[in-house]
Motif scaffolding. Structure first.
Motif, PDB file in Angstrom:
ATOM      1  N   ARG A 191       1.253  -1.261   0.337  1.00 50.36           N
ATOM      2  CA  ARG A 191       0.528  -0.022  -0.063  1.00 50.36           C
ATOM      3  C   ARG A 191       1.173   1.316  -0.250  1.00 50.36           C
ATOM      4  NH1 ARG A 191      -5.421  -0.090   1.395  1.00 50.36           N
ATOM      5  NH2 ARG A 191      -4.961   2.151   2.479  1.00 50.36           N
ATOM      6  N   ALA A 192       2.190   0.845   0.127  1.00 54.62           N
ATOM      7  CA  ALA A 192       2.962   2.620   0.535  1.00 54.62           C
ATOM      8  C   ALA A 192       3.672   3.166  -1.278  1.00 54.62           C
ATOM      9  CB  ALA A 192       3.931   1.960   1.302  1.00 54.62           C
ATOM     10  N   PHE A 193       3.590   2.188  -2.023  1.00 52.28           N
ATOM     11  CA  PHE A 193       4.205   2.327  -3.365  1.00 52.28           C
ATOM     12  C   PHE A 193       2.610   2.834  -4.259  1.00 52.28           C
ATOM     13  CE2 PHE A 193       6.529  -0.799  -1.894  1.00 52.28           C
ATOM     14  CZ  PHE A 193       8.191   0.018  -2.744  1.00 52.28           C
ATOM     15  N   LYS A 194       3.036   4.863  -4.186  1.00 49.30           N
ATOM     16  CA  LYS A 194       1.680   5.298  -4.354  1.00 49.30           C
ATOM     17  C   LYS A 194       1.367   4.939  -6.350  1.00 49.30           C
ATOM     18  CE  LYS A 194       1.399   8.858  -1.142  1.00 49.30           C
ATOM     19  NZ  LYS A 194       1.979   8.056   0.128  1.00 49.30           N
ATOM     20  N   SER A 195       3.053   5.533  -6.503  1.00 44.86           N
ATOM     21  CA  SER A 195       2.737   4.920  -7.876  1.00 44.86           C
ATOM     22  C   SER A 195       2.683   3.389  -8.575  1.00 44.86           C
ATOM     23  CB  SER A 195       3.913   6.090  -8.233  1.00 44.86           C
ATOM     24  OG  SER A 195       4.974   5.284  -8.461  1.00 44.86           O
ATOM     25  N   ARG A 196       3.097   2.999  -7.598  1.00 43.39           N
ATOM     26  CA  ARG A 196       3.492   1.573  -8.598  1.00 43.39           C
ATOM     27  C   ARG A 196       2.604   0.239  -7.406  1.00 43.39           C
ATOM     28  NH1 ARG A 196       8.650  -1.897 -10.075  1.00 43.39           N
ATOM     29  NH2 ARG A 196       7.718  -3.623 -11.345  1.00 43.39           N
ATOM     30  N   LYS A 197       1.088   0.694  -7.360  1.00 40.10           N
ATOM     31  CA  LYS A 197       0.826  -0.616  -6.155  1.00 40.10           C
ATOM     32  C   LYS A 197       1.445  -2.274  -5.906  1.00 40.10           C
ATOM     33  CE  LYS A 197      -1.481   2.706  -3.457  1.00 40.10           C
ATOM     34  NZ  LYS A 197      -1.299   3.156  -2.954  1.00 40.10           N
ATOM     35  N   GLY A 198       1.704  -2.375  -4.787  1.00 38.03           N
ATOM     36  CA  GLY A 198       1.891  -3.506  -5.082  1.00 38.03           C
ATOM     37  C   GLY A 198       0.863  -4.557  -5.208  1.00 38.03           C
ATOM     38  N   GLU A 199       1.198  -6.337  -5.205  1.00 37.50           N
ATOM     39  CA  GLU A 199       0.584  -6.988  -4.893  1.00 37.50           C
ATOM     40  C   GLU A 199       1.336  -8.320  -5.076  1.00 37.50           C
ATOM     41  OE1 GLU A 199      -2.129  -8.215  -8.717  1.00 37.50           O
ATOM     42  OE2 GLU A 199      -2.368  -5.951  -8.949  1.00 37.50           O
ATOM     43  N   ILE A 200       0.681  -9.326  -3.841  1.00 39.28           N
ATOM     44  CA  ILE A 200       1.048 -10.210  -3.130  1.00 39.28           C
ATOM     45  C   ILE A 200       1.217 -11.394  -3.991  1.00 39.28           C
ATOM     46  CG2 ILE A 200       1.126 -11.096  -0.955  1.00 39.28           C
ATOM     47  CD1 ILE A 200       0.765  -8.319   0.492  1.00 39.28           C
ATOM     48  N   ILE A 201       2.015 -12.089  -3.858  1.00 35.68           N
ATOM     49  CA  ILE A 201       2.220 -13.559  -4.158  1.00 35.68           C
ATOM     50  C   ILE A 201       2.350 -14.297  -3.107  1.00 35.68           C
ATOM     51  CG2 ILE A 201       3.088 -15.636  -5.480  1.00 35.68           C
ATOM     52  CD1 ILE A 201       3.598 -13.250  -7.335  1.00 35.68           C
ATOM     53  N   SER A 202       2.143 -15.548  -2.510  1.00 39.21           N
ATOM     54  CA  SER A 202       1.917 -16.172  -1.630  1.00 39.21           C
ATOM     55  C   SER A 202       2.846 -17.457  -1.474  1.00 39.21           C
ATOM     56  CB  SER A 202       1.387 -16.638  -0.723  1.00 39.21           C
ATOM     57  OG  SER A 202       0.689 -17.955   0.507  1.00 39.21           O
ATOM     58  N   ALA A 203       3.902 -17.379  -1.006  1.00 40.10           N
ATOM     59  CA  ALA A 203       5.411 -18.057  -0.923  1.00 40.10           C
ATOM     60  C   ALA A 203       5.251 -19.567  -0.302  1.00 40.10           C
ATOM     61  CB  ALA A 203       6.289 -18.052  -1.176  1.00 40.10           C
ATOM     62  N   ASP A 204       3.917 -19.952   0.417  1.00 33.26           N
ATOM     63  CA  ASP A 204       3.872 -21.091   1.316  1.00 33.26           C
ATOM     64  C   ASP A 204       3.490 -22.204   1.122  1.00 33.26           C
ATOM     65  OD1 ASP A 204       1.918 -22.051   3.807  1.00 33.26           O
ATOM     66  OD2 ASP A 204       3.433 -20.420   4.733  1.00 33.26           O
ATOM     67  N   SER A 205       4.036 -23.274   1.039  1.00 34.90           N
ATOM     68  CA  SER A 205       3.668 -24.702   0.384  1.00 34.90           C
ATOM     69  C   SER A 205       2.637 -24.647   1.418  1.00 34.90           C
ATOM     70  CB  SER A 205       5.056 -26.022   0.861  1.00 34.90           C
ATOM     71  OG  SER A 205       4.607 -25.922   2.262  1.00 34.90           O
ATOM     72  N   ARG A 206       2.197 -24.778   2.284  1.00 33.16           N
ATOM     73  CA  ARG A 206       0.048 -25.471   3.113  1.00 33.16           C
ATOM     74  C   ARG A 206      -1.057 -24.392   2.979  1.00 33.16           C
ATOM     75  NH1 ARG A 206       4.735 -26.304   6.289  1.00 33.16           N
ATOM     76  NH2 ARG A 206       4.457 -28.548   6.920  1.00 33.16           N
ATOM     77  N   GLN A 207      -0.466 -23.037   2.300  1.00 25.59           N
ATOM     78  CA  GLN A 207      -1.644 -22.176   1.998  1.00 25.59           C
ATOM     79  C   GLN A 207      -2.060 -22.717   0.228  1.00 25.59           C
ATOM     80  OE1 GLN A 207      -0.134 -17.998   3.033  1.00 25.59           O
ATOM     81  NE2 GLN A 207      -0.189 -18.389   4.822  1.00 25.59           N
ATOM     82  N   VAL A 208      -1.701 -22.905  -0.194  1.00 24.30           N
ATOM     83  CA  VAL A 208      -1.574 -23.229  -1.511  1.00 24.30           C
ATOM     84  C   VAL A 208      -3.367 -23.950  -1.159  1.00 24.30           C
ATOM     85  CG1 VAL A 208       0.539 -23.246  -3.011  1.00 24.30           C
ATOM     86  CG2 VAL A 208      -0.398 -25.141  -2.096  1.00 24.30           C
ATOM     87  N   TYR A 209      -3.674 -24.772  -0.360  1.00 28.19           N
ATOM     88  CA  TYR A 209      -5.115 -25.716  -0.596  1.00 28.19           C
ATOM     89  C   TYR A 209      -6.008 -24.896  -0.060  1.00 28.19           C
ATOM     90  CZ  TYR A 209      -1.333 -29.229  -1.021  1.00 28.19           C
ATOM     91  OH  TYR A 209      -0.042 -30.457  -1.745  1.00 28.19           O
ATOM     92  N   THR A 210      -7.220 -25.288  -0.545  1.00 27.50           N
ATOM     93  CA  THR A 210      -8.301 -25.287  -0.339  1.00 27.50           C
ATOM     94  C   THR A 210      -8.122 -25.178   1.385  1.00 27.50           C
ATOM     95  OG1 THR A 210      -9.086 -26.497  -1.164  1.00 27.50           O
ATOM     96  CG2 THR A 210      -9.195 -24.732  -2.529  1.00 27.50           C
ATOM     97  N   GLY A 211      -9.299 -24.904   2.042  1.00 32.53           N
ATOM     98  CA  GLY A 211     -10.034 -25.477   3.028  1.00 32.53           C
ATOM     99  C   GLY A 211      -8.784 -25.069   4.683  1.00 32.53           C
ATOM    100  N   MET A 212      -7.316 -25.131   4.196  1.00 35.50           N
ATOM    101  CA  MET A 212      -6.314 -25.298   5.153  1.00 35.50           C
ATOM    102  C   MET A 212      -6.485 -23.435   5.460  1.00 35.50           C
ATOM    103  SD  MET A 212      -4.194 -28.223   3.275  1.00 35.50           S
ATOM    104  CE  MET A 212      -3.255 -27.885   4.812  1.00 35.50           C
ATOM    105  N   ASP A 213      -6.974 -23.141   6.281  1.00 33.65           N
ATOM    106  CA  ASP A 213      -7.200 -21.414   6.775  1.00 33.65           C
ATOM    107  C   ASP A 213      -6.206 -21.326   7.898  1.00 33.65           C
ATOM    108  OD1 ASP A 213      -8.120 -21.357   3.601  1.00 33.65           O
ATOM    109  OD2 ASP A 213     -10.358 -21.528   5.519  1.00 33.65           O
TER     110      ASP A 213
END
Length: 248
Positions: free
Chosen positions: A32-54
């Motif tokens: 949110r800090a980059f005013k001219s080029r907003k960021g988007e996040i890519i999760s690099a977690d081996s468990r968060q890729v799975y549905t229902g495992m929140d």
């Protein structure tokens, strides 16, 4: 054609560090800090890729995202019998990075799993060895100690550097070594990005306290219900145990 150096390659941010050290919150703040080029996040977690495992994976909630787009969450079912590989993650993750850059936004990799981060940033070339279902069925019946002994006999070099507490990695290494005679050293393709790494760290005692508080919070927040629901929906106890941490 001009040869790209790291300086003029597309820029990405990489936020990494131990569990409960504040990576996700920092990633959102920076996005949110980059005013001219907003960021988007890519999760690099081996468990968060799975549905229902929140809850057990510590997946960021919509409220915590604070309007920042997140990618590589909930992309595969935990019921899937074929292992979701780091090579699959790499392909999907790099496609997301390319899309974010093409739209003039800043990719922010947040993790998580060090091997997943390395796969994205270093463009590692993985051995093309297909899963051997028959061999895997045999190996899955063995203890971690037995898997270690098998791998050590097949490939001492790979055994010396592998996470010996991770049966999934051990089985995959044995699978590759059985097919190729040994696990080849991972090769890196040409660098695609100019990364800036930011590490989060806390004093050991404070980190331990945060982990304990987080575990208690997850138990109160429905961790047991989440595991029961996953099992009821077809995820075996054996599969859940392989996910490790709170799921084990």
């Amino acid at each position: 054609m001009q040869k790209l150096s790291v300086k003029n390659k597309p820029k990405i941010l990489v936020i990494l560090g131990p569990t409960a050290s504040g990576k996700s919150a920092l990633a959102v703040r920076l996005a949110r800090a980059f005013k001219s080029r907003k960021g988007e996040i890519i999760s690099a977690d081996s468990r968060q890729v799975y549905t229902g495992m929140d809850i057990g994976s510590g997946k960021i909630t919509p409220a915590e995202m604070n309007g920042v787009p997140h990618h590589m969450l909930d992309i595969v079912s935990p019921k899937r019998t074929q292992e979701f590989t780091v090579a699959e993650f790499q392909k999907m993750g790099q496609e997301k990075i390319a899309d974010i850059i093409a739209r003039g936004k800043l990719p922010i990799i947040c993790g998580g799993s060090a091997f997943y981060i390395q796969a994205l940033v270093d463009s590692i070339i993985f051995p093309e060895v297909l899963p051997n279902k028959k061999l895997r069925a045999k190996l899955e019946k063995k203890t971690t100690e037995q898997l270690c002994a098998i791998l050590k006999k097949l490939d001492k070099r790979r055994f010396a550097e592998i996470d010996t507490a991770n049966p999934r990695r051990l089985i995959r290494a044995i699978e590759i070594a059985t097919k190729l005679g040994a696990v080849p050293k991972l090769q890196k393709a040409k660098k695609l990005y100019g990364p800036l790494f930011i590490g989060t760290i806390l004093p050991e005692e404070k980190l331990r306290q945060k982990i304990n508080v987080r575990l208690e919070s997850r138990l109160k927040g429905g961790m047991i219900r989440e595991v029961s629901r996953l099992h009821k929906n077809g995820v075996s106890w054996k599969r859940l145990e392989k996910f490790g941490l709170e799921y084990r």
